[in-house]
Design a protein around this motif. Structure first.
Motif, PDB file in Angstrom:
ATOM      1  N   LEU A 194     -43.388  23.236  -2.133  1.00  0.00           N
ATOM      2  CA  LEU A 194     -43.330  22.222  -1.087  1.00  0.00           C
ATOM      3  C   LEU A 194     -41.863  21.917  -0.808  1.00  0.00           C
ATOM      4  O   LEU A 194     -41.025  22.049  -1.700  1.00  0.00           O
ATOM      5  CB  LEU A 194     -43.985  20.916  -1.570  1.00  0.00           C
ATOM      6  CG  LEU A 194     -45.499  20.824  -1.648  1.00  0.00           C
ATOM      7  CD1 LEU A 194     -45.890  19.476  -2.264  1.00  0.00           C
ATOM      8  CD2 LEU A 194     -46.128  20.971  -0.275  1.00  0.00           C
ATOM      9  N   ASP A 195     -41.566  21.453   0.406  1.00  0.00           N
ATOM     10  CA  ASP A 195     -40.209  20.979   0.665  1.00  0.00           C
ATOM     11  C   ASP A 195     -39.919  19.838  -0.301  1.00  0.00           C
ATOM     12  O   ASP A 195     -40.766  18.975  -0.487  1.00  0.00           O
ATOM     13  CB  ASP A 195     -40.082  20.401   2.080  1.00  0.00           C
ATOM     14  CG  ASP A 195     -40.401  21.444   3.119  1.00  0.00           C
ATOM     15  OD1 ASP A 195     -40.233  22.642   2.828  1.00  0.00           O
ATOM     16  OD2 ASP A 195     -40.851  21.049   4.219  1.00  0.00           O
ATOM     17  N   PRO A 196     -38.708  19.817  -0.875  1.00  0.00           N
ATOM     18  CA  PRO A 196     -38.414  18.728  -1.800  1.00  0.00           C
ATOM     19  C   PRO A 196     -38.446  17.378  -1.067  1.00  0.00           C
ATOM     20  O   PRO A 196     -37.900  17.258   0.028  1.00  0.00           O
ATOM     21  CB  PRO A 196     -37.011  19.043  -2.316  1.00  0.00           C
ATOM     22  CG  PRO A 196     -36.494  20.182  -1.509  1.00  0.00           C
ATOM     23  CD  PRO A 196     -37.589  20.735  -0.662  1.00  0.00           C
ATOM     24  N   LYS A 197     -39.125  16.424  -1.647  1.00  0.00           N
ATOM     25  CA  LYS A 197     -39.287  15.130  -0.985  1.00  0.00           C
ATOM     26  C   LYS A 197     -39.902  14.185  -2.006  1.00  0.00           C
ATOM     27  O   LYS A 197     -40.752  14.600  -2.792  1.00  0.00           O
ATOM     28  CB  LYS A 197     -40.259  15.320   0.195  1.00  0.00           C
ATOM     29  CG  LYS A 197     -40.324  14.178   1.173  1.00  0.00           C
ATOM     30  CD  LYS A 197     -41.259  14.530   2.342  1.00  0.00           C
ATOM     31  CE  LYS A 197     -41.597  13.277   3.104  1.00  0.00           C
ATOM     32  NZ  LYS A 197     -42.703  13.437   4.031  1.00  0.00           N
ATOM     33  N   ASP A 198     -39.495  12.927  -1.971  1.00  0.00           N
ATOM     34  CA  ASP A 198     -40.129  11.962  -2.866  1.00  0.00           C
ATOM     35  C   ASP A 198     -41.419  11.482  -2.231  1.00  0.00           C
ATOM     36  O   ASP A 198     -41.499  11.352  -1.018  1.00  0.00           O
ATOM     37  CB  ASP A 198     -39.199  10.775  -3.116  1.00  0.00           C
ATOM     38  CG  ASP A 198     -38.042  11.171  -4.016  1.00  0.00           C
ATOM     39  OD1 ASP A 198     -38.245  12.085  -4.856  1.00  0.00           O
ATOM     40  OD2 ASP A 198     -36.943  10.601  -3.855  1.00  0.00           O
ATOM     41  N   PRO A 199     -42.416  11.187  -3.051  1.00  0.00           N
ATOM     42  CA  PRO A 199     -43.674  10.709  -2.480  1.00  0.00           C
ATOM     43  C   PRO A 199     -43.499   9.357  -1.806  1.00  0.00           C
ATOM     44  O   PRO A 199     -42.760   8.510  -2.289  1.00  0.00           O
ATOM     45  CB  PRO A 199     -44.598  10.609  -3.695  1.00  0.00           C
ATOM     46  CG  PRO A 199     -43.705  10.598  -4.887  1.00  0.00           C
ATOM     47  CD  PRO A 199     -42.452  11.306  -4.506  1.00  0.00           C
ATOM     48  N   ASP A 200     -44.176   9.172  -0.647  1.00  0.00           N
ATOM     49  CA  ASP A 200     -44.162   7.829  -0.055  1.00  0.00           C
ATOM     50  C   ASP A 200     -45.470   7.095  -0.306  1.00  0.00           C
ATOM     51  O   ASP A 200     -45.613   5.953   0.085  1.00  0.00           O
ATOM     52  CB  ASP A 200     -43.893   7.800   1.454  1.00  0.00           C
ATOM     53  CG  ASP A 200     -43.640   9.126   2.096  1.00  0.00           C
ATOM     54  OD1 ASP A 200     -44.562   9.966   2.135  1.00  0.00           O
ATOM     55  OD2 ASP A 200     -42.504   9.310   2.550  1.00  0.00           O
TER      56      ASP A 200
END
Ligand code: C2O
Ligand code: CU
Length: 489
Positions: A372-378
């Motif tokens: 997945l594209d790196p991203k913090d969960p919202d």
């Protein structure tokens, strides 16, 4: 320690729950009719794969064992379905079973109306009726399909679904699909009777007499079972099968010595984790649930219910057993791989490959393309898994399916599901309509969560609809270990 049998015999009847279907035979709130799925027209130039399947009662020869069962056509596994990523599938199900049924396309990120969950994405397909599933299969990989009604999956109603990758180099000479199963139907009982016994059937109903084993315990009871998965399962099966065959009269897969083979493994079992090994060979794992992984070579690997693994092997010269050993249970499933003359090894011949370290899927790492594209969960959501054998109720967030509250998702968010297993069993947790990433990035749609462990998985809520997450132990799911996740466009 009390045996499971004595616990069952002393059992109280439990409240019927409805899990896999919102319209199973158990009493359930009447759901309003959903009506036919909106027609899907292929995009310009889109290839359409059209097939029909007949779900029907039949008699199968499992290899010296004749059973009356239900299957797609006259074989279990049913017919291989194959398409290329981006194709549209248009599959008509003709229900000639005496019960309602549906088909769920396990692992496919499809449009919600084709997901096959009765009472949620479609009306159940009544006996004598037909239903057409139309969807695009976006991702290549190894998948399978099965009903989403009651414990029908534990009959012969399952078949492989392979989505080819148009850009895959195909570094192998041959490809085999290997479907594992635990089999009880038609051996003096049916999966429905097994479920009735688990949920409080009396002694008279236990004519199959194979429910021995250990208690899973409920909160605070001694840890029974063994590592790494705790208690093995709830049902002791008389047969374990590879491609619908018993070890005594196995499927024989043929190739030439030195050929490189891709083996697509699918665990279609209802209640059994298998350790798989190929005698005389090491296997290189290349994908899990359809997603490419950094290749890892191993003697053996675990495969949970609903999981799929692709492995590649360079074949030696001779005849070799491909063995799937049911975790914590007696017996084995076996096929033979033959590249030359020679005597097949004895059915119960031991395999050095099974005695060493067995790979866990969760140790694998994704390729860059599978991340997945790196991203913090919202958005954070919790799945608290609980339950026990006595009474036989398995829950998510404190209640069985139908009584627990659906999770409400938000379109466009990176969503984290925290899956906490508060039981002494391993649960293969499966999410419909999406694939998630484990903390190390591994992409999957089904993950084994060992006893008393928590696993966080992240996914993008980019496929609106009414979805399910559940344990792929089909008896657990039917006893309540299931929850809805809903979001609108
Ligand atoms: Cu293969 Cu809802 O599951
Ligand atoms: Cu479970």
């Amino acid at each position: 320690m009390a045996s499971r049998r004595s616990l069952l015999l002393g059992g109280l009847a439990t409240v019927g729950t409805m899990a896999l279907s919102a319209c199973s035979k158990s009493p359930s709130p009447a759901s309003s009719p959903i009506g036919p799925a909106p027609t899907l027209n292929p995009a310009p130039g889109q290839n359409v794969v059209t097939k029909s399947l007949v779900a029907k009662p039949t008699t199968l020869d499992l290899g010296g064992v004749m059973v009356d069962t239900w299957a797609y056509g006259d074989a279990a596994p049913g017919p291989l379905l194959r398409a290329t990523a981006g194709d549209m599938l248009r599959i008509t199900l003709d229900n000639q079973l005496p019960e309602d049924t549906t088909i769920h396309w396990h692992g496919i990120r499809l449009r919600n109306v084709a997901d096959g969950v009765p009472g949620q994405t479609q009306d159940p397909v009544r006996p004598g009726a037909a239903y057409t599933y139309e969807f695009t299969a976006p991702d290549p990989g190894t998948y399978f399909f099965h009903p989403h009604v009651g414990v029908q999956l534990d009959r012969g109603l399952y078949a492989p679904l392979i989505i080819d990758d148009p850009s895959e180099p195909g570094r192998y000479d041959a490809e085999w699909v290997v479907v594992l199963d635990d089999w009880i139907d038609g051996t003096g009982t049916t999966p429905d009777e097994v479920f009735t016994d688990l949920t409080g059937g009396q002694g008279a109903g236990m004519h199959h007499g194979n429910m021995g084993g250990m208690d899973h315990g409920s909160g605070g009871m001694a840890m029974s079972g063994k590592l790494p998965f705790g208690d093995a399962g709830d049902v002791v099966y008389p047969h374990y099968l590879i491609n619908g065959r018993t070890p005594a009269d196995p499927d024989v897969l043929r190739a030439k010595p030195g050929q490189r083979v891709r083996i697509r493994m699918i665990n279609a079992g209802a209640d059994t984790i298998f350790a798989v090994a190929l005698g005389g060979h090491r296997m290189t794992v290349t994908a899990t649930d359809g997603w490419a992984v950094e290749p890892v070579t191993t003697d053996a690997l675990y495969i949970g219910m609903g999981e799929r693994y692709d492995v590649e092997v360079t074949l030696g010269d001779g005849v070799f057993p491909l063995v799937a050993a049911p975790f914590g249970k007696a017996g084995r499933a076996r096929a033979l791989i033959r590249t030359g003359p020679g005597q097949a090894p004895a059915v119960d011949a031991s395999l050095a490959e099974l005695d060493g370290r067995v790979l866990f899927g969760t140790e694998l790492r994704p390729t860059e393309s599978s991340r997945l594209d790196p991203k913090d969960p919202d958005d954070h959501q919790m799945l608290h898994l609980a339950g026990q054998m006595q009474p036989y109720v398995w829950t998510i967030n404190g209640k069985p399916f139908g009584k627990n509250s659906p999770l409400s998702l938000t379109r466009g968010t990176r969503t984290r599901l925290q899956m906490m297993n508060m039981t002494m069993m391993t649960h293969p947790m499966h999410l419909h309509g999406h694939t998630f990433a484990l903390p190390n990035g591994l992409r999957e749609d089904t993950v084994l969560i060992p006893p008393m462990r928590t696993i966080d998985v992240d996914f993008d809520a980019d496929n609106p609809g009414d979805w399910m997450a559940h344990c792929h132990n089909i008896y657990h799911a039917e006893a309540g270990m299931m929850i809805a996740l809903n979001y609108a466009t």
